[in-house]
Enzyme design. Structure first.
Site, short mmCIF file in Angstrom:
data_model
loop_
_atom_site.label_atom_id
_atom_site.label_comp_id
_atom_site.label_asym_id
_atom_site.label_seq_id
_atom_site.Cartn_x
_atom_site.Cartn_y
_atom_site.Cartn_z
N SER A 159 0.81 -1.21 0.00
CA SER A 159 0.00 0.00 0.00
C SER A 159 0.85 1.26 0.00
O SER A 159 1.55 1.55 -0.96
CB SER A 159 -0.95 -0.05 1.22
OG SER A 159 -1.90 0.97 1.18
N LYS A 200 -0.49 -4.11 -3.52
CA LYS A 200 -1.80 -3.52 -3.20
C LYS A 200 -1.87 -2.14 -3.86
O LYS A 200 -1.21 -1.20 -3.42
CB LYS A 200 -2.00 -3.39 -1.70
CG LYS A 200 -3.34 -2.74 -1.32
CD LYS A 200 -3.49 -2.62 0.18
CE LYS A 200 -4.82 -1.98 0.56
NZ LYS A 200 -4.89 -0.55 0.18
N ASP A 236 10.34 5.07 -9.99
CA ASP A 236 9.92 5.58 -11.30
C ASP A 236 10.54 6.94 -11.62
O ASP A 236 10.69 7.29 -12.79
CB ASP A 236 8.39 5.69 -11.35
CG ASP A 236 7.73 4.33 -11.52
OD1 ASP A 236 8.44 3.32 -11.42
OD2 ASP A 236 6.51 4.28 -11.73
#
Length: 549
Positions: free
Chosen positions: A303, A328, A314
């Site tokens: 999460s 998740k 990223d």
């Protein structure tokens, strides 16, 4: 056959249910759903009302309507997604307190050992510490009610010891080597809970921060930890998210903003309702926007942990080290219900900056979803990255063109296999039986003078768990019906020394002592410390990219 007569409450219940459900249907359906769906929803809820009316009135045995409704709600929600959940009123306050960052209580960390409540540690600044309550004290009575040997549970402890600030609770304690119980009148107070469990310098340049969850105070704790480490000379940072199940999305976003420069995208989310479509960007000067970062993750990182790790990966801001995270990628909105219960409803999917959803596949088979850990283990994923297969259709690129994948967690840039060579079933039984915790509590209480002037650094470098201590631990195990296994013991002896040193250190100092010691056998951590050259290359490449723009 005699005629059955309905009581007044039996007559009123269907009417009240009908009115309440009808009002709820009308409000929700009128303002949120197309007209076709309104009719379907009304018909479905009317059917439920009919069934509950007949069950309540005519079923052969007595029933608890609330318990039956709670059960039905839980089974219904299992058909949506694995993370939409219903928390009954009796559990809601306890669950919420785990994320609030503080609660009202007496201020002790406790454990239940052999059906007895032990004080693991009085919490710093709390009322129990002020009164002189000690680690190892046993809670025998609370407000005159016996709490020992009666099958006490964690919930029982919460219900008895927590309460409004300013209220008084009388607790009778048994202390080792004292015959009489000690009575304490404890005035409850606000008790802070910490989610940054450890923060220390690994060496002259590397700082380490352990984040165990993302709660209301996590961001402030993180800023304080980063600031303190920078004062001590930190130039490189390890953020340990191993086993962190997540929590508040906002805490992860704010933490990422302290690490990312410019207007970097942190996370985006999309739902069926437009109001839930959002994007979060870095927007303010951060505390650590320069300098290499390594983030540690494993199969228990979920999460909000994955939001932070995904933003770092990223944006090519740092290196992700460990094993594939939980997966998740769904966002829940907490909704308070009228009776004090809470619905946590999935309202959106979130996407990392490259556009990937890291939510692992799910269907209506809740047990299959929950057994994902075991399936990963059986397929060898914890031991070899080659066993992990990603779908090429879910391939994405980072800011600098590195390949990343969606569809099932954050795959680390550097994979570290699970090391099980030192562990054994015997060691697991010692800890599962609470023998190790009981031994650590008693050892510290009996040797307090030895540690009075010893700093954490001295403890870390000089203290060793002796063979005599391990022999005593074995005896504690036998008392708790853990049969001695010589082969397992010899295999895990060095491992057990480190574990016990970590647990004893936690009793003397705090969680930073525990993690500083136990990280000596944390393979993910040990590998990460060696990889800062790689992390630095990524950070430098990002800096150059920003200068070119």
């Amino acid at each position: 056959m005699s005629e059955t007569k309905n009581t007044k409450s039996q007559i009123r219940l269907p009417i009240i249910l009908a009115l309440a459900i009808s009002a709820g249907i009308w409000i929700g359906a009128t303002f949120a759903e197309p007209k076709g769906n309104q009719n379907d929803l009304r018909a479905a809820l009317y059917k439920l009302q009919e069934i509950m009316t007949y069950v309540n009135r005519d079923y052969v045995d007595s029933i608890n309507s609330n318990e039956l409704i709670d059960y039905g709600i839980n089974k219904m929600l299992e058909h949506l997604d694995p993370h939409t959940s219903y928390i009954p009123a009796k559990d809601a306050s306890i669950v919420q307190s785990q994320l609030d960052g503080e609660f009202d209580g007496i201020g002790v960390e406790f454990g239940i050992i052999r059906d007895t409540i032990y004080v693991v540690a009085p919490l710093t600044g709390g009322p129990s510490e002020a009164l002189g309550i000690q680690s190892g004290d046993q809670i025998i009575k609370v407000d005159g009610e016996n709490m020992a040997g009666v099958g006490v549970t964690n919930r029982d402890v919460f219900e008895k010891l927590r309460g409004p600030k300013g209220s008084v609770v009388v607790v009778d304690m048994k202390r080792k080597n004292q015959k009489e119980l000690i009575e304490y009148k404890i005035t409850r107070d606000k008790i802070p809970q910490y989610s940054i469990n450890a923060s220390y310098m690994v060496n002259d340049e590397i700082g380490y921060i352990k984040v165990t969850r993302f709660a209301a105070t996590t961001y402030d704790e993180f800023k304080e930890a980063v600031y303190d480490l920078k004062v001590k000379g930190m130039k490189k940072l390890v953020i340990d998210l191993q086993g962190n199940p997540g929590g508040y999305m906002g805490a992860a976003i704010n933490m990422a903003d302290e690490l990312l420069g410019g207007k970097a995208l942190i996370v985006s989310q999309e739902g069926k309702v437009d109001q839930y479509n959002q994007k979060a960007f870095a927007f303010k000067p951060g505390l650590f926007e320069e300098g290499p970062i390594i983030v540690l993750v494993n199969e228990g990182s979920a999460s909000a942990s994955e939001i932070l790790a995904g933003a770092i990966q990223d944006n090519d801001r740092g290196l992700i080290v460990g094993r594939r995270s939980f997966g998740k990628g769904l966002v829940q909105m907490p909704i308070d219900l009228s009776d004090g219960a809470e619905l946590r409803l999935t309202i959106a999917r979130y996407y990392t900056p490259s556009g990937r959803s890291i939510q692992k596949p799910y269907g209506t088979d809740y047990e299959a979803y929950e057994s994902d850990f075991m399936n990963r283990y059986k397929h060898g994923e914890f031991f070899s990255s080659d066993s992990i297969k990603f779908n090429d259709s879910l391939k994405y690129e980072t800011v600098k063109g590195r390949t990343v994948y969606g569809g099932g967690g954050i795959m680390p840039d550097y994979f570290v296999p699970l090391d099980t060579t030192m562990n054994s079933a015997y060691v697991s039984r010692l800890f599962n039986s609470d023998s190790a915790r009981e031994f650590a509590l008693d050892y510290v209480n009996e040797n307090k003078s030895k540690f009075e002037d010893m700093t954490l650094e001295q403890y870390y470098s000089d203290f060793t768990v002796s063979d005599a201590m391990l022999s005593d631990l074995v005896e504690y195990g036998k008392k708790n019906k853990v049969d001695f296994d010589a082969a397992d013991f010899n295999k895990s002896k060095d491992y057990l020394r480190i574990l016990m040193k970590a647990h004893v250190g936690r009793q003397i100092y705090d969680d930073s002592a525990f993690y500083k010691v136990v990280n000596d056998i944390n393979e993910v951590y040990l590998q990460a410390i060696k990889l800062f050259d790689e992390a630095e290359k990524i950070a430098m490449a990002t800096d150059l990219h920003e200068e070119e723009e």
